[in-house]
Design a protein around this motif. Structure first.
Motif, PDB file in Angstrom:
ATOM      1  N   LEU A 118       0.814  -1.211   0.000  1.00  0.00           N
ATOM      2  CA  LEU A 118       0.000   0.000   0.000  1.00  0.00           C
ATOM      3  C   LEU A 118       0.847   1.261   0.000  1.00  0.00           C
ATOM      4  O   LEU A 118       0.421   2.309  -0.497  1.00  0.00           O
ATOM      5  CB  LEU A 118      -0.934   0.004   1.215  1.00  0.00           C
ATOM      6  CG  LEU A 118      -2.031  -1.064   1.221  1.00  0.00           C
ATOM      7  CD1 LEU A 118      -2.794  -1.031   2.540  1.00  0.00           C
ATOM      8  CD2 LEU A 118      -2.985  -0.875   0.059  1.00  0.00           C
ATOM      9  N   SER A 119       2.048   1.178   0.562  1.00  0.00           N
ATOM     10  CA  SER A 119       2.910   2.357   0.646  1.00  0.00           C
ATOM     11  C   SER A 119       3.909   2.455  -0.495  1.00  0.00           C
ATOM     12  O   SER A 119       4.647   3.435  -0.587  1.00  0.00           O
ATOM     13  CB  SER A 119       3.667   2.352   1.985  1.00  0.00           C
ATOM     14  OG  SER A 119       4.486   1.195   2.093  1.00  0.00           O
ATOM     15  N   TYR A 128      -2.281   2.036  -7.791  1.00  0.00           N
ATOM     16  CA  TYR A 128      -3.336   2.538  -6.906  1.00  0.00           C
ATOM     17  C   TYR A 128      -4.688   2.127  -7.473  1.00  0.00           C
ATOM     18  O   TYR A 128      -4.935   2.222  -8.682  1.00  0.00           O
ATOM     19  CB  TYR A 128      -3.271   4.057  -6.788  1.00  0.00           C
ATOM     20  CG  TYR A 128      -4.489   4.659  -6.104  1.00  0.00           C
ATOM     21  CD1 TYR A 128      -4.701   4.480  -4.735  1.00  0.00           C
ATOM     22  CD2 TYR A 128      -5.431   5.380  -6.843  1.00  0.00           C
ATOM     23  CE1 TYR A 128      -5.830   5.021  -4.108  1.00  0.00           C
ATOM     24  CE2 TYR A 128      -6.550   5.918  -6.222  1.00  0.00           C
ATOM     25  CZ  TYR A 128      -6.749   5.737  -4.861  1.00  0.00           C
ATOM     26  OH  TYR A 128      -7.855   6.261  -4.260  1.00  0.00           O
ATOM     27  N   MET A 187      -5.409  -3.722   0.337  1.00  0.00           N
ATOM     28  CA  MET A 187      -6.387  -2.729   0.788  1.00  0.00           C
ATOM     29  C   MET A 187      -7.592  -3.411   1.439  1.00  0.00           C
ATOM     30  O   MET A 187      -8.172  -2.872   2.395  1.00  0.00           O
ATOM     31  CB  MET A 187      -6.841  -1.867  -0.394  1.00  0.00           C
ATOM     32  CG  MET A 187      -7.597  -0.619   0.037  1.00  0.00           C
ATOM     33  SD  MET A 187      -6.530   0.502   1.012  1.00  0.00           S
ATOM     34  CE  MET A 187      -7.743   1.623   1.685  1.00  0.00           C
ATOM     35  N   ALA A 232      -6.422  -4.252   4.951  1.00  0.00           N
ATOM     36  CA  ALA A 232      -6.292  -3.048   5.773  1.00  0.00           C
ATOM     37  C   ALA A 232      -7.663  -2.513   6.182  1.00  0.00           C
ATOM     38  O   ALA A 232      -7.858  -2.081   7.332  1.00  0.00           O
ATOM     39  CB  ALA A 232      -5.517  -1.981   5.011  1.00  0.00           C
ATOM     40  N   THR A 233      -8.632  -2.557   5.275  1.00  0.00           N
ATOM     41  CA  THR A 233      -9.966  -2.028   5.576  1.00  0.00           C
ATOM     42  C   THR A 233     -10.681  -2.882   6.617  1.00  0.00           C
ATOM     43  O   THR A 233     -11.257  -2.367   7.580  1.00  0.00           O
ATOM     44  CB  THR A 233     -10.805  -1.939   4.289  1.00  0.00           C
ATOM     45  OG1 THR A 233     -10.116  -1.124   3.320  1.00  0.00           O
ATOM     46  CG2 THR A 233     -12.164  -1.332   4.567  1.00  0.00           C
ATOM     47  N   GLU A 236     -11.403   5.201   2.947  1.00  0.00           N
ATOM     48  CA  GLU A 236     -10.030   4.969   2.484  1.00  0.00           C
ATOM     49  C   GLU A 236      -9.056   5.892   3.200  1.00  0.00           C
ATOM     50  O   GLU A 236      -7.980   5.464   3.635  1.00  0.00           O
ATOM     51  CB  GLU A 236      -9.965   5.196   0.973  1.00  0.00           C
ATOM     52  CG  GLU A 236      -8.585   5.003   0.367  1.00  0.00           C
ATOM     53  CD  GLU A 236      -8.588   5.272  -1.125  1.00  0.00           C
ATOM     54  OE1 GLU A 236      -7.552   5.736  -1.634  1.00  0.00           O
ATOM     55  OE2 GLU A 236      -9.623   5.015  -1.782  1.00  0.00           O
ATOM     56  N   GLU A 237      -9.416   7.156   3.343  1.00  0.00           N
ATOM     57  CA  GLU A 237      -8.555   8.106   4.051  1.00  0.00           C
ATOM     58  C   GLU A 237      -8.346   7.684   5.500  1.00  0.00           C
ATOM     59  O   GLU A 237      -7.232   7.755   6.031  1.00  0.00           O
ATOM     60  CB  GLU A 237      -9.188   9.500   3.988  1.00  0.00           C
ATOM     61  CG  GLU A 237      -9.191  10.108   2.592  1.00  0.00           C
ATOM     62  CD  GLU A 237      -9.998  11.400   2.523  1.00  0.00           C
ATOM     63  OE1 GLU A 237     -10.603  11.773   3.562  1.00  0.00           O
ATOM     64  OE2 GLU A 237     -10.020  12.033   1.449  1.00  0.00           O
ATOM     65  N   LEU A 285      -5.913   4.546   5.617  1.00  0.00           N
ATOM     66  CA  LEU A 285      -4.507   4.861   5.369  1.00  0.00           C
ATOM     67  C   LEU A 285      -3.910   5.664   6.530  1.00  0.00           C
ATOM     68  O   LEU A 285      -2.734   5.491   6.870  1.00  0.00           O
ATOM     69  CB  LEU A 285      -4.383   5.637   4.052  1.00  0.00           C
ATOM     70  CG  LEU A 285      -4.777   4.844   2.794  1.00  0.00           C
ATOM     71  CD1 LEU A 285      -4.662   5.714   1.556  1.00  0.00           C
ATOM     72  CD2 LEU A 285      -3.911   3.591   2.650  1.00  0.00           C
ATOM     73  N   GLU A 286      -4.715   6.514   7.139  1.00  0.00           N
ATOM     74  CA  GLU A 286      -4.230   7.253   8.321  1.00  0.00           C
ATOM     75  C   GLU A 286      -4.003   6.295   9.487  1.00  0.00           C
ATOM     76  O   GLU A 286      -3.030   6.417  10.235  1.00  0.00           O
ATOM     77  CB  GLU A 286      -5.243   8.339   8.691  1.00  0.00           C
ATOM     78  CG  GLU A 286      -4.727   9.360   9.708  1.00  0.00           C
ATOM     79  CD  GLU A 286      -4.855   8.895  11.151  1.00  0.00           C
ATOM     80  OE1 GLU A 286      -4.022   9.309  11.974  1.00  0.00           O
ATOM     81  OE2 GLU A 286      -5.771   8.103  11.445  1.00  0.00           O
ATOM     82  N   LEU A 338      -3.053   3.236   9.322  1.00  0.00           N
ATOM     83  CA  LEU A 338      -1.827   2.464   9.100  1.00  0.00           C
ATOM     84  C   LEU A 338      -0.567   3.229   9.475  1.00  0.00           C
ATOM     85  O   LEU A 338       0.499   2.628   9.647  1.00  0.00           O
ATOM     86  CB  LEU A 338      -1.741   2.012   7.642  1.00  0.00           C
ATOM     87  CG  LEU A 338      -2.785   0.997   7.176  1.00  0.00           C
ATOM     88  CD1 LEU A 338      -2.593   0.659   5.706  1.00  0.00           C
ATOM     89  CD2 LEU A 338      -2.731  -0.276   8.021  1.00  0.00           C
ATOM     90  N   THR A 339      -0.667   4.555   9.599  1.00  0.00           N
ATOM     91  CA  THR A 339       0.516   5.342   9.980  1.00  0.00           C
ATOM     92  C   THR A 339       0.753   5.322  11.486  1.00  0.00           C
ATOM     93  O   THR A 339       1.810   5.755  11.949  1.00  0.00           O
ATOM     94  CB  THR A 339       0.366   6.806   9.524  1.00  0.00           C
ATOM     95  OG1 THR A 339      -0.726   7.421  10.229  1.00  0.00           O
ATOM     96  CG2 THR A 339       0.120   6.885   8.030  1.00  0.00           C
TER      97      THR A 339
END
Length: 499
Positions: free
Chosen positions: A179-180, A185, A211, A214-215, A263-264, A267-268, A270-271
């Motif tokens: 993903l990173s 994409y 993805m 992650a979701t 999605e936003e 991804l946030e 995962l940080t």
């Protein structure tokens, strides 16, 4: 061995075997044991005490997955056999492909998984456990959208045990790296809507799986770090899916936010360096811990390994089967294995002749191998004039299997397919297919077969029921094409009722 090739075979890790395995000189055939619990058989050369822990972990893993998915059982009670190699180089000799960490296949004979015990971290079991989760989800007969099915299988496949706790939601490093990476994409809205990714390249497919994981992981664990609890909306989403609501529409209605916003958030999430996991006391999950252990002799080990490799390395498997026969010329299963090895090389004449010579009135396996071989030959052959005679031979052998092993699902599905191909005794074919479907209600191929038989019988309402179920359960373009043909027939004959 052959029936899973007649059904929709799951083979993960693309296990490719090249040159011939040097029999017992490569993989040590001594020191192997077979351990049996209620739901698993473990074949391994690990020390017995470590093997006991491994099989108990498998039972615990199964109990956790059943609990999380609300499934009542897995694979209709079909067994699961796990091959665990103590040395990675031994597992590599079977796979003969670098990077293959484990594999899984599902058939009416039961599930089979294989991996090395020495691979670092979760990777040795992730692939196998991921697909085992799929088998449980399929057994329930429930319909899941592709992204959720893959994401949940990843999340649960990564379950591990630490300090008497079951840890769910652990990190899968490879997924995060994908993903990173920034080279490809796919927006979450497309991932949510997509059911078939068979024509995607490996990078797009990898992004899809990453993805999806992650979701799902975020939905289940995001609340642990103060994020919105989207997991509470999953039941509503899945309920809408079961009612036939398109995935994207169901998503927006259930979660109350757009896929872009979700999605936003993912991804946030995962940080965050210290993301939460679900750590549940293991004693909350009940399973039968009864255990049987027996030592395998070298001949049994050779057969098990040859059985594993015959499809991808028929020459190497044949060498092992011959080694068994050199010591025991009366071993009909090894002789049948040689027949299958010829079949894998498309040497049908040799295979059919060897399979016929391997038949044993006291053992159902050689008859099953021969019947499956004949049926598969007829399904691929254009020599229609001789097919009827051959199919009658297959039917006779399947009948012998049912005498020796009543209600064997491989024989039942073989009979259903044979009668369907002949367009004879279709009521009998229907009943056999129904019996198998009761065992594996979530099997798309069996649903299709039953629907197709109903088309042959002219019972179009029943046909629609099973064909549409099969279409929801499968992502296979091949099977979907076959379903469309039957739906067109119904539409033409029955006045468009398939709309």
């Amino acid at each position: 061995m052959m029936a899973y090739r007649l059904l929709n075979r799951i083979f993960v890790g693309v296990v490719v075997v090249a040159s011939s395995l040097a029999a017992s000189a490569g993989i040590r055939p001594n020191g192997w044991h077979e351990l049996k619990t209620t739901n698993f058989t473990l074949v391994t050369d690990l020390p017995v005490q470590e093997a006991k822990l491994r099989i108990q972990e498998l039972e615990l893993f199964r109990a956790v997955v059943l609990k999380v998915t609300n499934a009542e059982a897995d694979s209709g009670g079909l067994p699961t056999k796990a091959y665990v190699f103590s040395r990675r180089k031994d597992f590599s000799q079977v796979t003969k492909k670098g990077g293959v960490l484990g594999w899984f296949r599902s058939s009416l004979r039961g599930n089979v998984m294989a991996y090395s015990a020495k691979t670092t971290g979760l990777q040795n079991r992730l692939v196998a456990q991921h697909e085992y989760v799929h088998s449980i989800m399929a057994a329930s007969g429930a319909v899941y959208p592709r992204w959720y099915s893959e994401g949940l299988a990843d999340m649960l496949g990564a379950i591990y045990i630490k300090d008497d706790r079951v840890v769910i939601g652990g990190e899968i490093v490879g997924r995060i790296k994908r993903l990173s990476a920034g080279d490809v994409y796919v927006p979450l809205s497309r991932i949510i809507s997509k059911e078939d990714i068979w024509n995607w390249n490996v990078y797009l497919a990898s992004f899809f799986y990453s993805m999806s994981w992650a979701t799902v992981n975020y939905m289940y664990t995001g609340r642990l770090v103060g994020k919105d609890d989207h997991g509470k909306n999953l039941p509503e989403y899945l309920n809408l899916i079961s009612k036939g609501i398109p995935s994207l529409e169901a998503f927006k209605s259930s979660f109350g936010i757009s896929p872009k916003k979700m999605e936003e958030e993912v991804l946030e999430f995962l940080t965050i360096k210290r993301r939460g996991v679900l750590a549940i006391p293991a004693d909350r999950f009940e399973f039968d811990d009864s255990l049987q252990i027996r030592r395998l002799d070298e001949k049994q080990v050779l057969y098990e390994i040859a059985y594993l490799m015959v499809e991808r390395n028929p020459k190497g498997a044949r060498k092992l089967f011959k080694e068994i026969l050199s010591d025991d010329p009366s071993n009909k299963r090894a002789a049948a294995g040689i027949a299958v090895s010829w079949q894998m090389e498309k040497k049908w004449d040799k295979g059919l002749k060897a399979a016929a010579a391997a038949l044993d009135d006291k053992d159902h396996i050689p008859s099953l191998e021969y019947a499956d071989m004949v049926l598969l030959f007829c399904m691929q052959s254009k020599r229609s004039a001789s097919n009827e005679r051959l199919l009658l031979t297959a039917i006779s052998e399947y009948g012998k299997v049912l005498v020796l092993k009543p209600n064997d699902p491989e024989a039942q599905i073989g009979l259903a397919k044979s009668f369907s191909l002949l367009s004879k005794k279709l009521e009998v074919a229907r009943d056999y297919a129904k019996a198998v479907l009761h065992l594996v209600p979530g099997d798309a191929e069996v649903n299709y077969l039953l629907g197709h038989i109903f088309v042959q019988l002219g019972e179009y309402e029943n046909a629609l029921k099973y064909l549409l179920t099969a279409s929801r359960l499968t992502h296979s373009e091949r099977l979907l094409a076959m379903i469309r043909i039957d739906l067109l027939i119904i539409n033409a004959v029955d006045g468009g009722r398939s709309d």
